[in-house]
Design an enzyme around this catalytic site. Structure first.
Site, PDB file in Angstrom:
ATOM      1  N   ASP A  15       8.918  28.735  -3.002  1.00 61.88           N
ATOM      2  CA  ASP A  15       8.652  27.976  -4.102  1.00 61.88           C
ATOM      3  C   ASP A  15      10.297  27.167  -4.168  1.00 61.88           C
ATOM      4  O   ASP A  15      11.448  27.217  -3.657  1.00 61.88           O
ATOM      5  CB  ASP A  15       8.752  28.622  -5.227  1.00 61.88           C
ATOM      6  CG  ASP A  15       8.011  27.173  -6.341  1.00 61.88           C
ATOM      7  OD1 ASP A  15       7.920  26.350  -5.936  1.00 61.88           O
ATOM      8  OD2 ASP A  15       8.397  28.005  -7.342  1.00 61.88           O
ATOM      9  N   ASN A  63      -2.518  23.180  -6.149  1.00 61.25           N
ATOM     10  CA  ASN A  63      -1.381  21.905  -5.878  1.00 61.25           C
ATOM     11  C   ASN A  63      -2.338  20.580  -5.506  1.00 61.25           C
ATOM     12  O   ASN A  63      -1.815  19.901  -5.475  1.00 61.25           O
ATOM     13  CB  ASN A  63      -0.582  22.491  -4.481  1.00 61.25           C
ATOM     14  CG  ASN A  63       0.449  23.671  -4.843  1.00 61.25           C
ATOM     15  OD1 ASN A  63       0.609  24.831  -4.133  1.00 61.25           O
ATOM     16  ND2 ASN A  63       1.177  24.034  -6.119  1.00 61.25           N
TER      17      ASN A  63
HETATM   18  C1  IPE Z   1       3.322  28.741  -5.969  1.00 59.39           C
HETATM   19  O1  IPE Z   1       4.052  26.958  -6.113  1.00 59.39           O
HETATM   20  C2  IPE Z   1       2.314  27.783  -4.593  1.00 59.39           C
HETATM   21  C3  IPE Z   1       3.157  27.548  -3.339  1.00 59.39           C
HETATM   22  C4  IPE Z   1       4.513  28.218  -3.335  1.00 59.39           C
HETATM   23  C5  IPE Z   1       2.340  27.241  -1.952  1.00 59.39           C
HETATM   24  P1  IPE Z   1       3.932  26.753  -7.038  1.00 59.39           P
HETATM   25  O2  IPE Z   1       5.372  25.188  -7.359  1.00 59.39           O
HETATM   26  O3  IPE Z   1       2.805  25.337  -6.952  1.00 59.39           O
HETATM   27  O4  IPE Z   1       3.321  27.210  -8.457  1.00 59.39           O
HETATM   28  P2  IPE Z   1       3.982  26.559 -10.233  1.00 59.39           P
HETATM   29  O5  IPE Z   1       3.123  25.982 -10.142  1.00 59.39           O
HETATM   30  O6  IPE Z   1       5.726  26.867 -10.652  1.00 59.39           O
HETATM   31  O7  IPE Z   1       3.341  28.281 -10.666  1.00 59.39           O
HETATM   32  C1  IPE Z   2       7.359  24.921  -3.204  1.00 59.65           C
HETATM   33  O1  IPE Z   2       8.152  24.206  -3.294  1.00 59.65           O
HETATM   34  C2  IPE Z   2       6.372  24.089  -2.034  1.00 59.65           C
HETATM   35  C3  IPE Z   2       4.832  24.128  -2.462  1.00 59.65           C
HETATM   36  C4  IPE Z   2       4.355  24.528  -4.023  1.00 59.65           C
HETATM   37  C5  IPE Z   2       4.282  23.536  -1.974  1.00 59.65           C
HETATM   38  P1  IPE Z   2       6.938  23.192  -4.203  1.00 59.65           P
HETATM   39  O2  IPE Z   2       7.073  22.149  -4.401  1.00 59.65           O
HETATM   40  O3  IPE Z   2       6.920  23.907  -5.614  1.00 59.65           O
HETATM   41  O4  IPE Z   2       9.009  22.793  -5.264  1.00 59.65           O
HETATM   42  P2  IPE Z   2       9.059  23.215  -6.907  1.00 59.65           P
HETATM   43  O5  IPE Z   2       8.730  24.313  -7.830  1.00 59.65           O
HETATM   44  O6  IPE Z   2       8.829  21.807  -7.644  1.00 59.65           O
HETATM   45  O7  IPE Z   2      11.038  22.438  -7.104  1.00 59.65           O
HETATM   46 MG    MG Z   3       6.682  25.069  -7.332  1.00 61.42          MG
END
Ligand code: IPE
Ligand code: IPE
Ligand code: MG
Length: 238
Positions: A15, A63
């Protein structure tokens, strides 16, 4: 780090890509691109240490609700960043868990070819969780078990935690010993809820694109300092 006590299975919630990019005044997809580089770095580091399974949360079912340009950038990245050379060089086999049939056809093709071309590797197994969520996975397992009961292939009384686990997409792996989440959030976001019942949890603030070997080793060292009791007392496990 104690090389004799490397976790067998490490699961990672990768993340912080979006925030990493934003800090640099760039589009979120720039962060995903940088994050793909980190996947290669950590996969190689894990394989070198003798980790057996590395399970990476890459795209959750939730997502799909992101803006469509971000979703397509992520799908393109999947096709373009699967580097078979890295798997072949490091004896890594590749697998996926999730609703793979929901992914675009070109993504499915490139995943399938990578799975096929690395199947003979017997070092580490790297698993991407794609269009994955734990509640979806458990619900699917429940449906499958219900079908078997309905077809009189199984009795209701035969259902136990082993039967349930054997119907999950992760049935070919042991449960994670260590679950790492980068990016500072303290939650599981629907990842491996069943499987992490007794995993050691490690959270760090580092955004995924900045999570390199040093940070990874630090997480493993932290894990090695834990006492895993599985409900028993400290005296019993020592
Ligand atoms: C969790 O990250 C999913 C992945 C890393 C693929 P998210 O960014 O989607 O999680 P939330 O929304 O902060 O819980
Ligand atoms: C994790 O990074 C990757 C996916 C969930 C696909 P994020 O895209 O959630 O990045 P932040 O949490 O918004 O910084
Ligand atoms: Mg995230």
């Amino acid at each position: 780090m104690d090389l004799d006590r490397i976790p067998q299975h490490i699961a990672i919630i990768m993340d912080g890509n979006g925030r990493w990019a934003k800090q640099r005044g760039k589009e979120r997809s720039f962060g995903h691109q940088a994050g793909a580089e980190t996947v290669h770095t950590i996969a190689e580091a894990a394989a070198r240490l003798g980790v057996k399974y590395l399970t990476l949360y890459t795209f959750s079912i939730e997502n799909w609700d992101r803006p469509s340009d971000e979703v397509s950038a992520l799908m393109n990245l999947l096709v373009n960043s699967l580097e078979e050379e890295i798997f072949l060089k490091n004896n890594i086999s590749f697998r996926v868990i999730g609703e793979i049939d929901k992914l675009p056809a070109d993504v499915q093709n490139s995943l399938n070819s990578c799975i096929k071309n690395t199947a003979h590797n017997d070092g580490m197994c790297m698993v991407l969780a794609l269009s994955y969520s734990s509640r979806w996975e458990i619900t699917e397992a429940a449906k499958q078990i219900a079908r078997e009961v309905q077809a009189e292939k199984m009795s209701v009384d035969a259902i136990d935690s082993h039967i349930l686990a054997s119907h999950l997409r992760t049935s070919f792996m042991p449960d994670p010993d260590l679950l790492i989440r980068t990016g500072g959030e303290l939650r599981l976001s629907n990842y491996l809820l069943w499987q992490c019942a007794y995993s050691e949890l490690y959270f760090c603030d580092t955004f995924w694109p900045d999570f390199k070997e040093e940070a990874f080793y630090k997480a493993i060292e932290d894990y090695q300092g834990r006492e895993r009791r599985f409900g028993k007392t400290s005296e019993q496990v020592n």
